[in-house]
Design a protein around this motif. Structure first.
Motif, PDB file in Angstrom:
ATOM      1  N   VAL A 189      -3.675   5.026  -4.128  1.00  0.00           N
ATOM      2  CA  VAL A 189      -2.998   6.418  -4.238  1.00  0.00           C
ATOM      3  C   VAL A 189      -1.569   6.116  -4.907  1.00  0.00           C
ATOM      4  O   VAL A 189      -1.191   6.817  -5.771  1.00  0.00           O
ATOM      5  CB  VAL A 189      -3.125   7.236  -3.068  1.00  0.00           C
ATOM      6  N   LYS A 190      -0.641   5.377  -4.346  1.00  0.00           N
ATOM      7  CA  LYS A 190       0.695   5.220  -4.710  1.00  0.00           C
ATOM      8  C   LYS A 190       0.744   4.614  -6.254  1.00  0.00           C
ATOM      9  O   LYS A 190       1.628   5.198  -6.956  1.00  0.00           O
ATOM     10  CB  LYS A 190       1.338   4.320  -3.813  1.00  0.00           C
ATOM     11  N   ALA A 191      -0.360   3.808  -6.447  1.00  0.00           N
ATOM     12  CA  ALA A 191      -0.322   3.298  -7.823  1.00  0.00           C
ATOM     13  C   ALA A 191      -0.948   4.442  -8.853  1.00  0.00           C
ATOM     14  O   ALA A 191      -0.019   4.526  -9.908  1.00  0.00           O
ATOM     15  CB  ALA A 191      -1.478   2.265  -8.157  1.00  0.00           C
ATOM     16  N   PHE A 192      -1.648   5.291  -8.351  1.00  0.00           N
ATOM     17  CA  PHE A 192      -2.054   6.430  -9.448  1.00  0.00           C
ATOM     18  C   PHE A 192      -0.812   7.334  -9.314  1.00  0.00           C
ATOM     19  O   PHE A 192      -0.650   7.877 -10.545  1.00  0.00           O
ATOM     20  CB  PHE A 192      -3.128   7.111  -8.577  1.00  0.00           C
ATOM     21  N   MET A 193      -0.088   7.723  -8.410  1.00  0.00           N
ATOM     22  CA  MET A 193       1.022   8.295  -8.456  1.00  0.00           C
ATOM     23  C   MET A 193       2.261   7.878  -9.497  1.00  0.00           C
ATOM     24  O   MET A 193       2.794   8.574 -10.142  1.00  0.00           O
ATOM     25  CB  MET A 193       1.751   8.813  -6.999  1.00  0.00           C
ATOM     26  N   ASP A 194       2.287   6.632  -9.438  1.00  0.00           N
ATOM     27  CA  ASP A 194       3.339   5.807 -10.170  1.00  0.00           C
ATOM     28  C   ASP A 194       2.979   5.927 -11.531  1.00  0.00           C
ATOM     29  O   ASP A 194       3.976   5.684 -12.566  1.00  0.00           O
ATOM     30  CB  ASP A 194       3.278   4.286  -9.727  1.00  0.00           C
ATOM     31  N   SER A 195       1.661   6.210 -11.947  1.00  0.00           N
ATOM     32  CA  SER A 195       1.183   6.305 -13.297  1.00  0.00           C
ATOM     33  C   SER A 195       1.885   7.473 -13.986  1.00  0.00           C
ATOM     34  O   SER A 195       1.746   7.515 -15.220  1.00  0.00           O
ATOM     35  CB  SER A 195      -0.321   6.038 -13.632  1.00  0.00           C
TER      36      SER A 195
END
Length: 175
Positions: free
Chosen positions: A84-90
């Protein structure tokens, strides 16, 4: 190239132009600046739109990727799981990224997508959508509808970017 494909590509190009215009003559610091109550920034929007366009173009050709099994209703948003953090960082421009670099990446994505739209054998070809709470179970999406989604996503975020830029320094994309 037939008229439908030319129209799809032209629509994409027009909305991309609006989005890129919002980043004209800004610094990296301005591209990271939040100017509204939202988390969105100009750099983050450009990064997100490029990644989303690239993902949907890949989907048209290869179909869905495996999606992480995430319980979206019970996420601790102050400490989200890595996927989820990776998605947010996108959606965020990092301290090591530059607006010039994000725009260059976006240009490469755009060129690949335009070439794909021009060369697809069949706009009616479908792929199954991945399992996700925002998709209907067992739904499919045609290449045409995926391209229309890219256009809608680009147009929507170009509008967001216009608001952010106007809040930043008064520049408007139109008028």
């Amino acid at each position: 190239m037939d008229t439908e494909r030319a129209d799809l590509i032209e629509s994409l190009r027009q909305h991309r132009r609006f989005l890129r215009f919002t980043a004209q003559d800004i610094t990296d610091e301005q591209a990271r600046e939040r100017t509204t109550g939202s988390e969105l920034t100009l750099g983050g929007l450009i990064k997100h739109v490029a990644a989303t366009e690239d993902e949907w173009a890949r989907f048209i050709v290869d179909g869905p990727r495996e999606t992480p099994d995430v319980d979206w209703d019970s996420i601790d948003w102050s400490n989200p799981p890595p996927e989820v953090k990776a998605f947010m960082d996108s959606h965020r421009m990092t301290e090591t990224e530059t607006i010039a670099g994000l725009l260059a990446d976006y240009e490469q994505v755009a060129a690949r997508t335009d070439a794909l739209v021009a060369s697809l054998p069949d706009l009616d070809a479908t792929q199954p959508l991945p399992v996700a709470p925002w998709f209907e179970p067992s739904a499919v999406r045609s290449a045409r509808r995926s391209i229309l989604h890219i256009i809608a996503e680009t147009a929507q975020h170009a509008g967001h970017a216009d608001i952010i830029r106007e809040s930043l320094d008064g520049q408007k994309t139109m008028g």
